[in-house]
Design a protein around this motif. Structure first.
Motif, PDB file in Angstrom:
ATOM      1  N   PRO B  21       0.812  -1.220   0.000  1.00 28.56           N
ATOM      2  CA  PRO B  21       0.000   0.000   0.000  1.00 28.56           C
ATOM      3  C   PRO B  21       0.849   1.275   0.000  1.00 28.56           C
ATOM      4  O   PRO B  21       1.912   1.323   0.617  1.00 28.56           O
ATOM      5  CB  PRO B  21      -0.798  -0.111   1.305  1.00 28.56           C
ATOM      6  N   ALA B  22       0.352   2.295  -0.710  1.00 27.49           N
ATOM      7  CA  ALA B  22       1.112   3.545  -0.879  1.00 27.49           C
ATOM      8  C   ALA B  22       1.426   4.221   0.447  1.00 27.49           C
ATOM      9  O   ALA B  22       2.404   4.950   0.552  1.00 27.49           O
ATOM     10  CB  ALA B  22       0.347   4.501  -1.786  1.00 27.49           C
ATOM     11  N   ARG B  23       0.599   3.938   1.476  1.00 32.36           N
ATOM     12  CA  ARG B  23       0.875   4.606   2.756  1.00 32.36           C
ATOM     13  C   ARG B  23       2.224   4.186   3.350  1.00 32.36           C
ATOM     14  O   ARG B  23       2.727   4.852   4.244  1.00 32.36           O
ATOM     15  CB  ARG B  23      -0.259   4.336   3.748  1.00 32.36           C
ATOM     16  N   TYR B  24       2.801   3.118   2.840  1.00 39.28           N
ATOM     17  CA  TYR B  24       4.121   2.692   3.311  1.00 39.28           C
ATOM     18  C   TYR B  24       5.252   3.106   2.367  1.00 39.28           C
ATOM     19  O   TYR B  24       6.405   2.719   2.570  1.00 39.28           O
ATOM     20  CB  TYR B  24       4.150   1.168   3.517  1.00 39.28           C
ATOM     21  N   LEU B  25       4.925   3.878   1.336  1.00 40.50           N
ATOM     22  CA  LEU B  25       5.960   4.222   0.356  1.00 40.50           C
ATOM     23  C   LEU B  25       6.796   5.427   0.768  1.00 40.50           C
ATOM     24  O   LEU B  25       7.572   5.937  -0.024  1.00 40.50           O
ATOM     25  CB  LEU B  25       5.342   4.476  -1.023  1.00 40.50           C
ATOM     26  N   ASN B  26       6.631   5.872   2.014  1.00 43.76           N
ATOM     27  CA  ASN B  26       7.508   6.945   2.484  1.00 43.76           C
ATOM     28  C   ASN B  26       8.863   6.377   2.924  1.00 43.76           C
ATOM     29  O   ASN B  26       9.695   7.078   3.467  1.00 43.76           O
ATOM     30  CB  ASN B  26       6.848   7.772   3.607  1.00 43.76           C
ATOM     31  N   THR B  27       9.066   5.098   2.624  1.00 42.36           N
ATOM     32  CA  THR B  27      10.385   4.509   2.860  1.00 42.36           C
ATOM     33  C   THR B  27      10.745   3.611   1.687  1.00 42.36           C
ATOM     34  O   THR B  27       9.865   3.164   0.958  1.00 42.36           O
ATOM     35  CB  THR B  27      10.417   3.669   4.152  1.00 42.36           C
ATOM     36  N   SER B  28      12.050   3.367   1.502  1.00 41.71           N
ATOM     37  CA  SER B  28      12.444   2.371   0.514  1.00 41.71           C
ATOM     38  C   SER B  28      13.225   1.254   1.205  1.00 41.71           C
ATOM     39  O   SER B  28      13.899   0.469   0.554  1.00 41.71           O
ATOM     40  CB  SER B  28      13.261   3.015  -0.619  1.00 41.71           C
ATOM     41  N   ASP B  29      13.097   1.198   2.540  1.00 37.56           N
ATOM     42  CA  ASP B  29      13.755   0.139   3.301  1.00 37.56           C
ATOM     43  C   ASP B  29      13.104  -1.214   2.995  1.00 37.56           C
ATOM     44  O   ASP B  29      11.904  -1.407   3.208  1.00 37.56           O
ATOM     45  CB  ASP B  29      13.642   0.450   4.806  1.00 37.56           C
ATOM     46  N   LYS B  30      13.903  -2.149   2.478  1.00 39.93           N
ATOM     47  CA  LYS B  30      13.361  -3.421   1.980  1.00 39.93           C
ATOM     48  C   LYS B  30      12.633  -4.218   3.062  1.00 39.93           C
ATOM     49  O   LYS B  30      11.556  -4.755   2.831  1.00 39.93           O
ATOM     50  CB  LYS B  30      14.479  -4.274   1.375  1.00 39.93           C
ATOM     51  N   LYS B  31      13.244  -4.301   4.234  1.00 39.49           N
ATOM     52  CA  LYS B  31      12.652  -5.083   5.340  1.00 39.49           C
ATOM     53  C   LYS B  31      11.308  -4.487   5.766  1.00 39.49           C
ATOM     54  O   LYS B  31      10.350  -5.218   6.014  1.00 39.49           O
ATOM     55  CB  LYS B  31      13.606  -5.095   6.545  1.00 39.49           C
ATOM     56  N   GLU B  32      11.283  -3.165   5.839  1.00 41.77           N
ATOM     57  CA  GLU B  32      10.054  -2.491   6.258  1.00 41.77           C
ATOM     58  C   GLU B  32       8.953  -2.705   5.202  1.00 41.77           C
ATOM     59  O   GLU B  32       7.790  -2.945   5.535  1.00 41.77           O
ATOM     60  CB  GLU B  32      10.337  -1.005   6.466  1.00 41.77           C
ATOM     61  N   LEU B  33       9.325  -2.627   3.925  1.00 40.91           N
ATOM     62  CA  LEU B  33       8.349  -2.862   2.853  1.00 40.91           C
ATOM     63  C   LEU B  33       7.816  -4.291   2.960  1.00 40.91           C
ATOM     64  O   LEU B  33       6.606  -4.528   2.879  1.00 40.91           O
ATOM     65  CB  LEU B  33       8.987  -2.625   1.481  1.00 40.91           C
ATOM     66  N   ALA B  34       8.727  -5.246   3.158  1.00 42.09           N
ATOM     67  CA  ALA B  34       8.320  -6.656   3.240  1.00 42.09           C
ATOM     68  C   ALA B  34       7.365  -6.888   4.411  1.00 42.09           C
ATOM     69  O   ALA B  34       6.466  -7.727   4.330  1.00 42.09           O
ATOM     70  CB  ALA B  34       9.555  -7.544   3.373  1.00 42.09           C
ATOM     71  N   GLU B  76      11.743  -9.718  -0.869  1.00 40.80           N
ATOM     72  CA  GLU B  76      12.311  -9.594   0.467  1.00 40.80           C
ATOM     73  C   GLU B  76      11.533 -10.422   1.496  1.00 40.80           C
ATOM     74  O   GLU B  76      12.080 -10.871   2.497  1.00 40.80           O
ATOM     75  CB  GLU B  76      12.337  -8.116   0.880  1.00 40.80           C
ATOM     76  N   SER B  77      10.246 -10.670   1.214  1.00 44.27           N
ATOM     77  CA  SER B  77       9.460 -11.458   2.173  1.00 44.27           C
ATOM     78  C   SER B  77       9.772 -12.953   2.058  1.00 44.27           C
ATOM     79  O   SER B  77       9.295 -13.741   2.869  1.00 44.27           O
ATOM     80  CB  SER B  77       7.967 -11.190   1.981  1.00 44.27           C
ATOM     81  N   GLY B  78      10.559 -13.333   1.061  1.00 45.70           N
ATOM     82  CA  GLY B  78      11.003 -14.722   0.971  1.00 45.70           C
ATOM     83  C   GLY B  78      10.497 -15.467  -0.263  1.00 45.70           C
ATOM     84  O   GLY B  78      10.956 -16.576  -0.546  1.00 45.70           O
ATOM     85  N   ILE B  79       9.564 -14.859  -0.989  1.00 45.01           N
ATOM     86  CA  ILE B  79       9.029 -15.510  -2.200  1.00 45.01           C
ATOM     87  C   ILE B  79      10.157 -15.662  -3.231  1.00 45.01           C
ATOM     88  O   ILE B  79      10.883 -14.707  -3.521  1.00 45.01           O
ATOM     89  CB  ILE B  79       7.869 -14.674  -2.795  1.00 45.01           C
ATOM     90  N   SER B  80      10.294 -16.884  -3.778  1.00 47.64           N
ATOM     91  CA  SER B  80      11.393 -17.119  -4.719  1.00 47.64           C
ATOM     92  C   SER B  80      10.948 -16.988  -6.173  1.00 47.64           C
ATOM     93  O   SER B  80      11.756 -16.712  -7.057  1.00 47.64           O
ATOM     94  CB  SER B  80      11.971 -18.519  -4.494  1.00 47.64           C
ATOM     95  N   LEU B  81       9.643 -17.201  -6.413  1.00 48.83           N
ATOM     96  CA  LEU B  81       9.139 -17.228  -7.788  1.00 48.83           C
ATOM     97  C   LEU B  81       7.661 -16.855  -7.776  1.00 48.83           C
ATOM     98  O   LEU B  81       6.928 -17.244  -6.863  1.00 48.83           O
ATOM     99  CB  LEU B  81       9.312 -18.651  -8.349  1.00 48.83           C
ATOM    100  N   VAL B  82       7.243 -16.093  -8.779  1.00 49.70           N
ATOM    101  CA  VAL B  82       5.816 -15.816  -8.949  1.00 49.70           C
ATOM    102  C   VAL B  82       5.369 -16.451 -10.268  1.00 49.70           C
ATOM    103  O   VAL B  82       5.966 -16.203 -11.321  1.00 49.70           O
ATOM    104  CB  VAL B  82       5.500 -14.299  -8.974  1.00 49.70           C
ATOM    105  N   ILE B  83       4.355 -17.290 -10.170  1.00 55.97           N
ATOM    106  CA  ILE B  83       3.766 -17.898 -11.373  1.00 55.97           C
ATOM    107  C   ILE B  83       2.390 -17.258 -11.551  1.00 55.97           C
ATOM    108  O   ILE B  83       1.581 -17.266 -10.628  1.00 55.97           O
ATOM    109  CB  ILE B  83       3.573 -19.420 -11.216  1.00 55.97           C
TER     110      ILE B  83
END
Lengths: 419, 164
Positions: B21-34, B76-83
């Protein structure tokens, strides 16, 4: 092999005589754009590449519009990072609070895009500039970083869908209704990976601003780009703002399209996209009473002066309904000033609306008009996904400035013809 | 490239606003986004995702915004592949550019249920559902894109002089 408008622009920028759909090419960029959300990620990647300088300081553009004026400390940090990067690399076109506007209204206004250009922007609505006969498309931050470093981007040449426009729009119907009508018809992935090319006598019956709105939402049909044939209106608009020489490309007569739609503009009615996809469109003969809590008139889609004028026509001498918050956001400083000089702001404020400095704010649920659970907004913005403007249990109805203004007055989703 | 994990499945038109969600786009920290990945569509995602898991979805996955934060949050959340049956084009590009593996395959999406154990070998062009024993053929990427992926993303491709 015959080429579409888009293919001709791409071929010219790849140094090739011809290209065909599916071909992978490397093209020269005329402009690389980013905003305060996407640029920080791009700056990090730019530094990782090890680039010492941007490829052309006049061709990189950053606009602080999404969470600016800074909505919180984190947003302030992101804008600061962009500001420092642009100072360091002497980026000519850096637009901060005071000069900034919503990027896709600002760039055309400043004359930064001319017909035949190739533009990439780390913002999905970069496709807007197709209204001026340019190839422009949204990319991510890594593409932006590589574009800033090398002045190039890779593309798979798209195939195209042709929209042949004829006739003229009726009263209170505008570009927004045209594009919502089209998305309702072909779906949110109806043009996936493809170009949407708009041609025909009907193009000249649309203002440049209607075309900007239509091209802006090409992405909502999944398109790579939307593009209009250049006419006298385009040339007049561009020449007023830029001295650059340009080429107006036309598709070959025998260019091949995946599909061709003929659209009679005179048959299009005011159209509303219901939650939670832009393809869920209805016209007023199908819409029952739906009470609303908020109206937003603005965004890169519909924050032009013409849009404010259409809203003002309806709001003049009327009042916003009780318990409706009406938020009006001119897209640029010039639009804001013109609205002030011509008395539009007075009309809005007397009607009970608020008028904000330019920002993307509420469109993407950033700030300046967030919805609580159970609340509904009619917005002239471009997306009505789950949680787009606030709580996941809130709803956004996409509509034209005329419908949004009429809805503000009626307190429910309303046809401007019904007032 | 080989992947193995359990499937986490969603429907059509999963947009970037629900991915992050855009409300979390005030950061580009990968862990925080995940930490906010998928929260507007699936509050359980964070607790159920394990390293290597495979996300499976319908048509037009990743539609909407150009935010690279979306594939970053997923990776970053751990997903290796999206089908998926299809991807929105900016999401598709962004995934390749940042090195998140993605693949389009209608049959695999139809043939994989939420929670199934899945193996994928993109070089061999096969997806295998260990839970049901069914396998599915996939189209390899064009060579140009394979090179970007092999280089580890677009930035690396420029560093090694593949793109000048």
């Amino acid at each position: 092999m015959a080429m579409t408008m888009t293919q001709k622009i791409l071929a010219a920028h790849a140094g090739l005589d011809k290209v065909e759909a599916g071909q992978l090419i490397l093209v020269d960029l005329d402009r690389v754009l980013g905003n305060d959300i996407t640029s920080p990620v791009a700056i990090r990647e730019f530094d990782r590449i090890g680039a010492k300088a941007v490829f052309d300081k006049d061709k990189v553009t950053m606009v602080m519009d999404h969470f600016a004026p800074n909505k919180d400390i984190k947003a302030a940090v992101q804008c600061k990072m962009c500001r420092e990067f642009c100072d360091k690399h002497e980026v000519t076109h850096f637009y901060d609070v005071g000069q900034m506007g919503i990027e896709h209204a600002l760039l055309p206004e400043k004359g930064l895009v001319v017909p035949g250009d190739v533009v990439i922007g780390a913002d999905s609505h970069t496709c807007t500039y197709g209204a001026l006969g340019a190839f422009s498309t949204g990319v991510g931050s890594t593409d932006m970083a590589c574009g800033m470093a090398t002045g190039k981007a890779w593309f798979k040449v798209p195939s195209a869908i042709k929209f042949v426009l004829k006739g003229k729009l009726n009263k209170f119907v505008s570009g927004k209704d045209v594009i919502l009508h089209i998305i309702g018809k072909i779906g949110v992935d109806g043009a996936l990976y493809k170009s949407m090319e708009f041609v025909g006598e009907g193009v000249s019956a649309l203002t440049v601003f209607d075309r900007l709105t239509i091209a802006n939402m090409a992405i909502e049909a999944g398109a790579k780009n939307g593009i209009f044939e250049v006419d006298e209106q385009t040339e007049a608009y561009v020449k007023e703002r830029s001295d650059r020489k340009f080429t107006a490309y036309k598709a070959d007569e025998d260019a091949v399209y995946d599909a061709v739609y003929e659209i009679d503009l005179s048959t299009i009615k005011s159209t509303v996209a219901f939650p939670h996809l832009p393809e869920n469109t209805k016209t007023f003969d199908e819409i029952e009473d739906i009470k609303i809590d908020q109206v937003v008139i603005g965004s890169c889609t519909n924050g032009h002066y013409k849009d404010l004028e259409e809203a003002a026509q309806i709001l003049k001498g009327r009042k916003v309904a009780k318990r409706v918050r009406a938020i009006i956001i001119p897209a640029t400083q010039d639009i804001y000033l013109k609205a002030l000089e011509n008395g539009l702001l007075k009309i809005f404020i007397e009607a009970g609306c608020i008028v904000s400095t330019p920002t993307c704010g509420p469109c993407l649920g950033g700030y300046m008009g967030i919805l609580a659970a159970g609340e509904r907004a009619v917005a002239t913005t471009n997306r009505n996904f789950v949680g787009r403007m606030g709580d996941v249990a809130s709803e956004v109805y996409l509509a034209s400035p005329a419908v949004a203004a009429a809805s503000a007055v009626a307190g429910k989703i309303a046809d401007p013809l019904s007032l | 490239m080989k992947f193995t994990g359990k499937s986490i499945k969603y429907g059509d038109n999963v947009d970037t606003d629900v991915i992050i969600p855009a409300r979390y786009l005030n950061t580009s920290d990968k862990k925080e986004l995940a930490s906010h990945c998928m929260e507007d569509i699936d509050k359980e995602f964070k607790s159920k995702v394990c390293d290597g898991d495979i996300m499976v979805a319908g048509f037009n996955f990743g539609c909407g915004s150009s935010r690279e934060h979306a594939p970053i949050a997923i990776k970053e959340s751990g997903i290796s592949l999206v089908i998926a049956k299809s991807f929105a084009r900016i999401f598709y590009r962004n995934s390749i550019n940042i090195g998140l593996a993605i693949v389009e395959c209608d049959e695999a999406v139809e043939g994989i249920s939420d929670g199934d154990r899945v193996e994928a070998d993109l070089d061999a062009g096969v997806i295998y559902n260990k839970t049901t024993g069914k396998s599915f053929q996939i189209q390899p990427f064009p060579e140009f894109i394979q090179k970007i992926i092999q280089n580890g993303g677009l930035v690396r491709s420029i560093q090694v002089g593949e793109i000048k």
